[in-house]
Design an enzyme around this catalytic site. Structure first.
Site, short mmCIF file in Angstrom:
data_model
loop_
_atom_site.label_atom_id
_atom_site.label_comp_id
_atom_site.label_asym_id
_atom_site.label_seq_id
_atom_site.Cartn_x
_atom_site.Cartn_y
_atom_site.Cartn_z
N ASP A 1 8.39 -25.26 -0.24
CA ASP A 1 8.35 -25.48 -1.50
C ASP A 1 9.74 -25.22 -1.93
O ASP A 1 10.21 -24.30 -1.64
CB ASP A 1 7.39 -24.72 -2.59
N ASP A 2 10.04 -25.81 -3.16
CA ASP A 2 11.47 -25.52 -3.87
C ASP A 2 12.50 -25.43 -2.84
O ASP A 2 13.49 -24.58 -2.99
CB ASP A 2 11.23 -24.27 -4.70
N CYS B 1 6.97 -28.57 -8.32
CA CYS B 1 6.06 -28.58 -7.18
C CYS B 1 4.89 -29.37 -7.16
O CYS B 1 4.65 -30.22 -6.09
CB CYS B 1 6.03 -26.98 -6.35
N HIS C 1 -2.51 -25.58 -5.05
CA HIS C 1 -2.01 -25.81 -6.62
C HIS C 1 -2.22 -27.51 -7.25
O HIS C 1 -1.44 -27.86 -7.72
CB HIS C 1 -0.29 -25.49 -6.31
#
Length: 212
Positions: free
Chosen positions: A40-41, A78, A142
């Site tokens: 992520d990111d 995300c 998520h």
């Protein structure tokens, strides 16, 4: 499923791991095993394999031994990106036009902004499972908070995931995104506690190896 366990054990970090493996020896000769790692990111050019200035030897090794996706388009945040990766559809079609935590009043209740992976799209693990694969995930989800919206309900045979968008890497269980003070973890759709000595990178890699 990726077979080189030594490379997996050297993995420095990964927020999401998707694993798939064939069920029979005959199927293995025709269908590839594979492992998908979502960090992520992470900027496209942050890794050494793509020209980054920092040293990322383990991730570089995985890139050298696998397939590099050079034309994948991300969303600004995300969970919309993850919904596109898992569905092959635009994040609005998948129900996550925006992160659930960032929905505006104008977006709430509108189609495409359900805040979870909806049933209008088929997921990659659902398609894989229907074609003889065993599928598993370890890491950040998520894409839905309840058992009905968990990986267990969207095609994963085995899963151990963080529900929220972020949390401490350690066993203190501190959540860092959303209104929850504590991290929420699900194993095969059921809520569980992180074990003593939990450290996310090691735990997710070990869990993925266990699923293999």
């Amino acid at each position: 499923m990726y077979k080189n366990n030594s490379v997996l054990r050297r993995l420095g970090f990964a927020f999401g791991l998707l694993a798939a493996s064939t069920l029979t020896a005959a199927a293995e000769k025709q269908k590839p095993n594979f492992l998908l790692i979502v960090a992520d990111d992470l900027g496209y050019s942050d890794l050494g394999a793509f020209g980054g200035e920092i040293e990322t030897p383990t991730l570089d090794a995985l890139a050298d031994e696998g397939i590099r996706m050079t034309n994948f388009h991300t969303a600004p945040t995300c969970s919309p990106t993850r919904s596109m990766l898992l569905s092959g559809a635009d994040s609005h079609q998948a129900g996550i036009g925006n992160m659930a935590e960032l929905l505006t009043e104008e977006q709430r209740g509108k189609p495409g902004y359900e805040g979870h992976l909806n049933n209008l799209v088929a997921t990659l693990p659902e398609v894989l499972r229907d074609n003889g694969y065993s599928t598993s995930i370890a890491g950040k989800w998520h894409l839905g908070r309840t058992e009905e919206l968990s990986p267990a309900a969207r095609g994963f045979d085995h899963s151990w995931v963080l529900v929220q968008g972020g949390a401490s890497h350690f066993d203190d269980g501190r959540a860092i995104i959303g209104v929850d003070p504590k991290a929420i973890y699900l194993e095969n759709g059921k809520q569980v506690e992180a074990p003593d000595g939990f450290y996310s990178s090691d735990f997710y890699a070990d869990k993925t190896i266990e699923y293999i």
